[in-house]
Design a protein around this motif. Sequence first.
Motif, PDB file in Angstrom:
ATOM      1  N   ILE A 217      -9.548 -16.685  -5.311  1.00 13.56           N
ATOM      2  CA  ILE A 217     -10.134 -15.467  -5.913  1.00 13.56           C
ATOM      3  C   ILE A 217     -11.048 -15.890  -7.041  1.00 13.56           C
ATOM      4  O   ILE A 217     -10.950 -16.975  -7.560  1.00 13.56           O
TER       5      ILE A 217
ATOM      6  N   LYS B 153      -2.097 -14.113  -9.561  1.00 11.35           N
ATOM      7  CA  LYS B 153      -3.529 -14.222  -9.876  1.00 11.35           C
ATOM      8  C   LYS B 153      -3.870 -15.662 -10.300  1.00 11.35           C
ATOM      9  O   LYS B 153      -4.846 -16.239  -9.817  1.00 11.35           O
ATOM     10  N   LYS B 154      -3.039 -16.239 -11.173  1.00 11.02           N
ATOM     11  CA  LYS B 154      -3.258 -17.624 -11.624  1.00 11.02           C
ATOM     12  C   LYS B 154      -3.160 -18.599 -10.458  1.00 11.02           C
ATOM     13  O   LYS B 154      -3.960 -19.527 -10.350  1.00 11.02           O
TER      14      LYS B 154
ATOM     15  N   GLY C  42      -8.686 -21.621  -5.936  1.00  8.94           N
ATOM     16  CA  GLY C  42     -10.024 -21.124  -5.635  1.00  8.94           C
ATOM     17  C   GLY C  42     -10.087 -20.013  -4.581  1.00  8.94           C
ATOM     18  O   GLY C  42     -11.098 -19.862  -3.888  1.00  8.94           O
TER      19      GLY C  42
ATOM     20  N   GLN D 299      -6.278 -18.278  -8.345  1.00  7.67           N
ATOM     21  CA  GLN D 299      -7.438 -18.833  -9.051  1.00  7.67           C
ATOM     22  C   GLN D 299      -7.387 -20.368  -9.040  1.00  7.67           C
ATOM     23  O   GLN D 299      -8.405 -21.023  -8.849  1.00  7.67           O
ATOM     24  N   LYS D 300      -6.182 -20.915  -9.209  1.00  2.00           N
ATOM     25  CA  LYS D 300      -5.986 -22.365  -9.249  1.00  2.00           C
ATOM     26  C   LYS D 300      -6.459 -23.030  -7.943  1.00  2.00           C
ATOM     27  O   LYS D 300      -7.026 -24.121  -7.988  1.00  2.00           O
TER      28      LYS D 300
ATOM     29  N   LEU E  15      -6.625  -6.673  -7.051  1.00  2.00           N
ATOM     30  CA  LEU E  15      -7.192  -7.948  -7.517  1.00  2.00           C
ATOM     31  C   LEU E  15      -8.722  -7.902  -7.576  1.00  2.00           C
ATOM     32  O   LEU E  15      -9.356  -8.811  -8.096  1.00  2.00           O
TER      33      LEU E  15
END
Length: 184
Positions: free
Chosen positions: A184, A175-176, A182, A179-180, A109
């Motif tokens: 990564i 990953k999403k 916060g 990210q959603k 990642l």
Amino acid sequence: MSEREKINIENIVASTSLAEHLDLSKIALALEGSEYEPEQFPGLIYRLKEPKTAVLIFRSGKVNCTGAKNLTNVRLTIQTIISTLKKAGIEVYDSPEIVVQNIVAVYDLEADLNLTQIAMSLGLENVEYEPEQFPGLVYRVEEPKVVLLLFGSGKVVCTGAKEESEIEQAVIKVKKELQKVGLI
């Protein structure tokens, strides 16, 4: 670089059937360097140098191939075994169906991960995180049905996939999700 290009397949486990019944003592003579000790293990072990794979051959005719890093090498391994056995006069199927049982892959990642925060945000029903017992977070993805091991370094190990596309789907999904929230 696409997600698919950043995924490194480390091992593919596949199975097939070469016959209804195999004489492993005869096969042990045909496959130079094979290991067959029936009192220790019921199967014959044979390691190929090229591609660098191993097969387990059982009396039932079942064969498991492990160590391949791509499907081409799985097929090449099985074909090599078939042709070697046929040359030795052992009857086996010409082109048996090969079934992928498990693909293990690694993805980075490229970010440090706070596994405690991730464990709290991904939902307890799909996550196991006990750092005293194992340094990684175990995340069971429902669709595709795979298991992701996330490590603080940002490395992710995917296991349980039957197709390469499932690894990519799972990586994009986690990953999403990270990210959603916060992380990564």
